[in-house]
Design a protein around this motif. Structure first.
Motif, short mmCIF file in Angstrom:
data_model
loop_
_atom_site.label_atom_id
_atom_site.label_comp_id
_atom_site.label_asym_id
_atom_site.label_seq_id
_atom_site.Cartn_x
_atom_site.Cartn_y
_atom_site.Cartn_z
N LEU A 22 0.84 -1.19 0.00
CA LEU A 22 0.00 0.00 0.00
C LEU A 22 0.88 1.25 0.00
N LEU A 23 1.94 1.22 0.79
CA LEU A 23 2.88 2.34 0.84
C LEU A 23 3.57 2.52 -0.51
N LEU A 24 4.00 1.41 -1.12
CA LEU A 24 4.67 1.50 -2.42
C LEU A 24 3.73 2.04 -3.49
N GLU A 26 1.32 4.13 -3.06
CA GLU A 26 1.03 5.53 -2.82
C GLU A 26 2.24 6.43 -3.06
N THR A 27 3.44 5.89 -2.88
CA THR A 27 4.64 6.75 -2.90
C THR A 27 5.53 6.54 -4.11
N THR A 28 5.30 5.49 -4.88
CA THR A 28 6.13 5.23 -6.06
C THR A 28 5.25 4.99 -7.27
N ALA A 29 5.90 5.02 -8.43
CA ALA A 29 5.18 4.76 -9.69
C ALA A 29 5.51 3.39 -10.26
N ILE A 30 6.18 2.55 -9.46
CA ILE A 30 6.65 1.28 -9.99
C ILE A 30 5.51 0.40 -10.47
N PHE A 31 4.43 0.31 -9.70
CA PHE A 31 3.32 -0.55 -10.11
C PHE A 31 2.51 0.08 -11.25
N ASP A 32 2.43 1.40 -11.27
CA ASP A 32 1.77 2.06 -12.40
C ASP A 32 2.49 1.73 -13.70
N ARG A 33 3.81 1.69 -13.65
CA ARG A 33 4.57 1.38 -14.86
C ARG A 33 4.43 -0.09 -15.24
N TRP A 34 4.47 -0.95 -14.25
CA TRP A 34 4.26 -2.37 -14.55
C TRP A 34 2.87 -2.61 -15.10
N GLU A 35 1.89 -1.86 -14.58
CA GLU A 35 0.52 -2.06 -15.02
C GLU A 35 0.35 -1.68 -16.48
N LEU A 36 1.16 -0.74 -16.96
CA LEU A 36 1.10 -0.39 -18.38
C LEU A 36 1.51 -1.58 -19.23
N LYS A 37 2.50 -2.34 -18.76
CA LYS A 37 2.93 -3.53 -19.50
C LYS A 37 1.85 -4.61 -19.45
N VAL A 38 1.18 -4.71 -18.30
CA VAL A 38 0.07 -5.67 -18.21
C VAL A 38 -1.05 -5.26 -19.17
N LEU A 39 -1.31 -3.95 -19.26
CA LEU A 39 -2.32 -3.45 -20.19
C LEU A 39 -1.95 -3.82 -21.62
N ASP A 40 -0.68 -3.70 -21.96
CA ASP A 40 -0.23 -4.09 -23.30
C ASP A 40 -0.51 -5.57 -23.56
N THR A 41 -0.29 -6.40 -22.53
CA THR A 41 -0.56 -7.83 -22.68
C THR A 41 -2.04 -8.09 -22.90
N HIS A 42 -2.88 -7.34 -22.17
CA HIS A 42 -4.34 -7.47 -22.38
C HIS A 42 -4.70 -7.19 -23.84
N PHE A 43 -4.12 -6.12 -24.38
CA PHE A 43 -4.42 -5.77 -25.77
C PHE A 43 -4.00 -6.90 -26.71
N LEU A 539 -10.59 -2.56 -16.00
CA LEU A 539 -9.15 -2.73 -15.82
C LEU A 539 -8.86 -2.97 -14.35
N VAL A 540 -8.58 -4.23 -14.03
CA VAL A 540 -8.28 -4.63 -12.65
C VAL A 540 -6.76 -4.73 -12.52
N PRO A 541 -6.15 -4.04 -11.57
CA PRO A 541 -4.69 -4.10 -11.44
C PRO A 541 -4.22 -5.52 -11.15
N PHE A 542 -3.20 -5.94 -11.87
CA PHE A 542 -2.62 -7.26 -11.62
C PHE A 542 -1.17 -7.18 -11.18
N SER A 543 -0.46 -6.16 -11.62
CA SER A 543 0.97 -6.10 -11.29
C SER A 543 1.19 -6.04 -9.78
N SER A 544 0.44 -5.18 -9.10
CA SER A 544 0.62 -5.05 -7.65
C SER A 544 0.08 -6.27 -6.92
N THR A 545 -1.12 -6.74 -7.33
CA THR A 545 -1.71 -7.88 -6.63
C THR A 545 -0.93 -9.16 -6.90
N GLY A 546 -0.52 -9.36 -8.15
CA GLY A 546 0.26 -10.56 -8.47
C GLY A 546 1.60 -10.58 -7.76
#
Length: 787
Positions: A22-24, A26-43, A539-546
C-alpha cells in the motif's frame, strides 16, 4: 498447535506485506509502470476477428462487432506516393480529394466528416493552391482540421499571429467551458501550431492532435481536453495585493516559476497569509527578472514576477469528430475531471431516412450460418447519455482494437489508398457524380507510409500511424468501448483479499502444494482479469496484486522453512535416541508436534530383564561383561526400533520401551507382542553361538492401558518416558515370570486388544504389589501369522 501458530504468523506476515505494498503504491510509480505492460498484454490477448475458409484461397473474416463500421481511413500510402510524387503534395491535390466527397448526387448519402490529419501551418509558394483547397473545404462544409499543442511558448515575434489563428478556430467552432474539478492542475501547453486563418474559417471544426506519451515512449492515452495557456502579462510581486482580481469563470489563474523551470500555482482569492508565504518561497526559489515597466527600453529594476494566465480548453480532434457524429458541439459537453466527459442525448444520422435518431450501438452481434447468412439479427442498445471516463488530467485510455493496419494487408480499420480518390476528373455538376461514396462515415485522411513526417508512433500493439491511433481513439468513443480502472477502494480491497487468501493457502498446505496452487491461482486470476478486460473494459490491477501474492507466498515459505527446520532439528535431537529413523521422519512430517510435558494416552509398555545377571557378572571381567551385554542389548534394541517402538531407558540389563507414542499406533499392543516373540527367537540364535557359561535367559512383561507420556525431568535434563499404575503393572509382570517359570507374561488388558492374533496360556488371577484388584495374566506363546 503448530498449525495455529503458523496461521497466526501468516496473518501477521500478510498484514505487513499489505501495508508495504500500500505504501509502495502511494509513494512510487513502480506498479503504475508495470501495469502499463500488463495493459499491453491485455491488448495482445484480445480476440479481434474470426475467420473461416469457405474454399481454398478464399477466407471469410467476421468483423469485430466492437469496431464502428463508420470509420474509414484514407491513407497516403506508398502506392499514392509512387503515383503522385514527392510529399508534401500540392494543396490542389488535397482540394480534389475534399471536393470529390462533396460532389455526389444524393447529399443525404454524404460522409459525416472529413478529417485531414495534415498540417496547414504555413502557406505554399503558389498561393492559388491554398486558394483551391480553402475553396474546396468551404464547398465540402464537413472538414475538420487539427492543431498541434507544444509545451514551450512560441517565439515572441510569432506569438500574436499564432494566437490569432487559434482564436479563429474558437470563434468558428467553440471551446469546452463546462469544467468541474481542479482544472489548474492539468498540464499546460504554452505553444501551438494552428492552421492558417483562411483554413480555420473554412473548416467545420477543429481539435488538437496530441497524445500522451508514457514513460516507455508508448502512446496509450489521449487528452480529450487539453489546456492551452496564454500569458496575459507579468505582474511584479510587490503589485500583487489582496485586491487583485482575476476572472475564474474565464479560467484565469496566477502562477510563479522556480529556478528549475517548474510552475507553482498561487491559491486564489489572495490573502495576506498567502502573499507572505509567496514572498518567502519566491525569495528562496524564484529567479529575479529584469523588467521595463514603462516600455522606454530602460531596465527599471529586478523583480520577482508572477505570471497571469488565461487558459483555453481544446477538445481532441477525436472528441470533436465524435461530437459531430452524435450531432453535438463542444458547448454541449460537461467535464468532471477525474471522472467523466458527459455527452447528453447523443443522436445518430440514418442515411436511409435522412433523419437523426437516438444513438445506438451493437450490444450483441448478428449470428450467421456457414454460408454467411444472418440467422439472428444484431441486438442494439440505445445510449441516452455517453460518459467517457477520464483521469484528473482529462486523459482517456485508448482501447486499441487490433494490430496496425496495412493498405494492402491486414486491416483493423478499413484503409483505402489516397490516390484512388484523386484520380480522374471531378464532376462540375453534383447531379453527375456518384450516388454515394461513404454514407455517414467519418473519413480520416493521413500519412500511411514510412518516413512521412515521422508519423509512426509506438503503441501497445506495435508502430502505428498517427491517423490510425486517432481512429482507435475515435472508435473507443463511438462504440462506448471504454477502459475503466476499478475505483481506488476496490483496488485496495482486491489487494488485501489476494494477499490474505495466498497467506491462508501457504500457511496450511505443504510448501510444494501451496506453490502449485499459488501459481495456478495467479494464472487463473490473470486470465479472469484479461477476460473481464476483453468483455467489459474493466481494468483490474494485476501487477501489484500478483507481485504481492508471490511476495506473500515466498515470505511465508521462508518463515515456514526457518521454523520447521528448527522444529525438525529439535524433534531429531529429542527422539533419535528413543525411536527408529523411520519414526523420526514421521514425526518431522507430521503437521503438529507430539504433545510434550505429559499427556494421557492408551499405550502398551514393555519390560525385559536378564535372569541370573548377578551370577553371570561374577564369572566375567567388567570389560567382558560390558561387551557381552552390549551385544545382547544391540540385537534386542534393533528389534524394538524395527517395530517402531520407543526406547525409554536401559537400567543395567533391563530394557523399558513402549508403543503408541510419540506416533499414534492403533496396533500398539500387537507390536509389543511381536517384539517379545522376535526377541526370544533372536536370543535363541545368540545363545546358540555363545558358550554355555555366557548364555542368557530373559523375562518380559507387557501391559496396556492409559499412561502418562511426555518429557519428565528438569528444564536442563529431560527424558521422554511413561508414568502411571499401568506402567508399574508392566514392570511387576516382568518379575512375575520367575514365579511361573515363563518368559513372556501379558496382562488381561493387553490380551483383550490382541486375543484374535496371539496364542496364549492362561496363567492365573493375581494381585500384584500396589494393586487391590486382581489381574488375569497370560503366558504369550506365539503370534499368529507373524512375519
Amino acid at each position: 498447535m503448530k498449525r495455529i501458530k503458523t496461521g497466526c504468523a501468516g496473518f501477521l506476515i500478510a498484514t505487513g506485506i499489505f501495508l508495504l505494498f500500500l505504501l509502495l503504491k502511494e509513494t512510487t510509480a513502480i506498479f503504475d509502470r508495470w501495469e502499463l505492460k500488463v495493459l499491453d498484454t491485455h491488448f495482445k490477448l484480445k480476440t479481434l476477428t474470426t475467420s473461416r475458409k469457405i474454399k481454398e484461397g478464399v477466407e471469410v473474416r467476421a468483423q469485430n462487432p466492437n469496431i464502428s463500421p463508420d470509420i474509414l481511413i484514407i491513407g497516403i500510402d506508398f502506392r499514392t506516393l509512387s503515383d503522385i510524387g514527392r510529399w508534401p503534395f500540392d494543396r490542389s491535390v488535397h482540394a480534389k480529394l475534399v471536393s470529390r466527397f462533396a460532389r455526389i448526387r444524393d447529399q443525404q448519402q454524404r460522409e459525416r466528416a472529413v478529417f485531414l490529419d495534415i498540417f496547414f501551418v504555413e502557406p505554399q509558394e503558389e498561393a492559388f493552391n491554398d486558394a483551391l483547397l480553402v475553396k474546396s473545404i468551404e464547398e465540402n462544409g464537413r472538414v475538420f482540421l487539427d492543431t498541434v499543442l507544444e509545451l514551450n511558448p512560441p517565439p515572441p515575434a510569432y506569438e500574436e499571429v499564432l494566437h490569432r489563428r487559434q482564436e479563429t478556430l474558437f470563434e468558428e467552432y467553440g471551446l469546452i467551458t463546462r469544467i468541474e474539478g481542479d482544472w489548474e492542475s492539468i498540464p499546460a501547453f504554452y505553444g501551438l501550431q494552428p492552421p492558417l486563418i483562411p483554413y480555420g474559417k473554412a473548416a467545420k471544426g477543429y481539435g488538437h492532435a496530441n497524445f500522451v506519451e508514457d514513460y516507455d515512449k508508448v502512446f496509450r492515452r489521449q487528452p480529450l481536453i487539453a489546456k492551452q495557456s496564454r500569458l496575459v502579462r507579468l505582474i511584479p510581486l510587490p503589485e500583487l495585493t489582496t485586491d487583485f482580481s482575476i476572472d475564474r469563470s474565464k479560467f484565469e489563474r496566477l502562477a510563479w516559476v522556480d529556478t528549475e523551470g517548474r510552475e507553482h500555482p498561487i491559491p486564489y482569492p489572495l490573502t495576506e497569509e498567502i502573499l507572505q508565504k509567496l514572498q518567502v518561497e519566491m525569495e528562496k526559489k524564484a529567479p529575479p527578472k529584469e523588467i521595463d515597466l514603462d516600455g522606454d527600453g530602460t531596465i527599471d529594476g529586478e523583480f520577482f514576477v508572477v505570471r497571469y494566465y488565461r487558459d483555453y480548453f481544446l477538445p481532441a480532434i477525436t472528441l470533436s469528430l465524435a461530437l459531430e457524429y452524435m450531432h453535438k458541439r463542444p458547448s454541449d459537453v460537461e467535464v468532471v475531471l477525474g471522472e467523466y466527459i458527459r455527452i447528453p442525448d447523443p443522436q445518430k444520422y440514418n442515411p436511409k431516412t435522412g433523419e437523426w435518431e437516438p444513438y445506438t450501438i451493437v450490444a450483441r452481434p448478428a449470428e450467421t450460418d456457414e454460408n454467411g447468412r444472418i440467422v439472428k439479427p444484431a441486438e442494439e442498445k440505445t445510449i441516452h447519455e455517453l460518459r467517457i471516463p477520464i483521469d484528473e488530467w482529462g486523459n482517456m485510455i485508448i482501447n486499441y482494437m487490433g494490430p496496425p493496419s496495412s493498405s494492402d494487408g491486414y486491416q483493423t480499420f478499413p484503409v483505402r489508398p489516397y490516390v484512388g480518390y484523386v484520380k480522374g476528373a471531378l464532376p462540375e455538376d453534383p447531379s453527375k457524380g456518384p450516388r454515394a461514396i461513404a454514407p455517414n462515415k467519418i473519413i480520416m485522411v493521413g500519412p500511411f507510409a514510412k518516413g512521412m513526417a515521422a508519423d509512426e508512433k509506438p503503441t501497445p500493439l506495435g508502430l502505428m500511424y498517427g491517423v490510425e491511433i486517432h481512429a482507435n481513439a475515435l472508435n473507443t468513443i463511438l462504440m462506448s468501448q471504454f477502459i475503466v480502472p476499478i475505483p481506488w477502494w476496490a483496488d485496495i480491497v482486491f489487494l488485501l483479499g489476494i494477499i490474505y487468501f495466498i497467506a491462508f493457502l501457504s500457511s496450511r498446505k505443504s510448501i510444494l502444494l501451496s506453490a502449485i496452487l499459488t501459481v495456478l491461482f495467479l494464472l487463473v486470476l490473470f486470465l479472469a482479469i484479461t477476460v473481464a478486460f476483453d468483455l467489459s473494459g474493466v481494468l483490474v490491477p494485476f501487477s501489484s496484486t500478483g507481485t504481492a501474492g508471490l511476495f506473500t507466498f515466498f515470505a511465508i515459505v521462508v518463515y515456514r522453512v526457518m521454523t520447521e527446520e528448527r522444529d525438525k532439528r529439535r524433534i531429531r535431537e529429542m527422539f533419535s535416541k528413543y525411536v527408529s529413523p523411520r519414526v523420526v521422519d514421521q514425526l518431522i512430517d507430521m503437521e503438529s508436534l507430539p504433545e510434550l510435558g505429559g499427556v494421557d494416552k492408551e499405550l502398551t509398555v514393555f519390560f525385559s530383564d536378564i535372569r541370573g545377571f548377578t551370577t553371570l557378572s561374577e564369572t566375567m571381567t567388567p570389560q567382558e561383561l560390558v561387551n557381552h551385554l552390549n551385544e545382547y542389548l544391540t540385537v534386542m534394541t534393533d528389534i524394538i526400533l524395527d517395530l517402531e517402538g520407543t526406547l525409554d531407558k536401559y537400567v543395567g540389563d533391563e530394557i523399558m520401551c513402549f508403543w503408541g507414542a510419540p506416533i499414534p499406533q492403533e496396533d500398539h499392543a500387537l507390536r509389543a507382542c511381536i517384539c517379545a516373540i522376535r526377541q526370544m527367537k533372536a536370543l535363541e540364535e545368540l545363545n546358540a553361538k555363545w558358550p554355555p557359561e555366557k548364555r542368557l535367559n530373559i523375562g518380559i512383561g507387557i501391559n496396556s492401558g492409559i499412561m502418562t507420556v511426555g518429557n519428565m525431568g528438569s528444564p536442563g535434563r529431560m527424558n521422554y518416558t511413561l508414568m502411571g499404575d499401568n506402567v508399574n503393572l508392566g514392570a511387576r509382570l516382568e518379575g512375575t515370570n520367575k514365579t511361573y517359570m515363563t518368559n513372556i507374561i501379558i496382562s488381561e488388558y493387553t490380551y483383550s486388544l490382541v486375543k484374535d492374533k496371539v496364542i496364549v496360556r492362561e496363567l492365573d488371577n493375581i494381585r500384584v504389589k500396589g494393586k487391590n484388584k486382581p489381574v488375569l495374566i497370560y503366558e504369550l506363546i506365539d503370534v499368529r501369522d507373524d512375519s
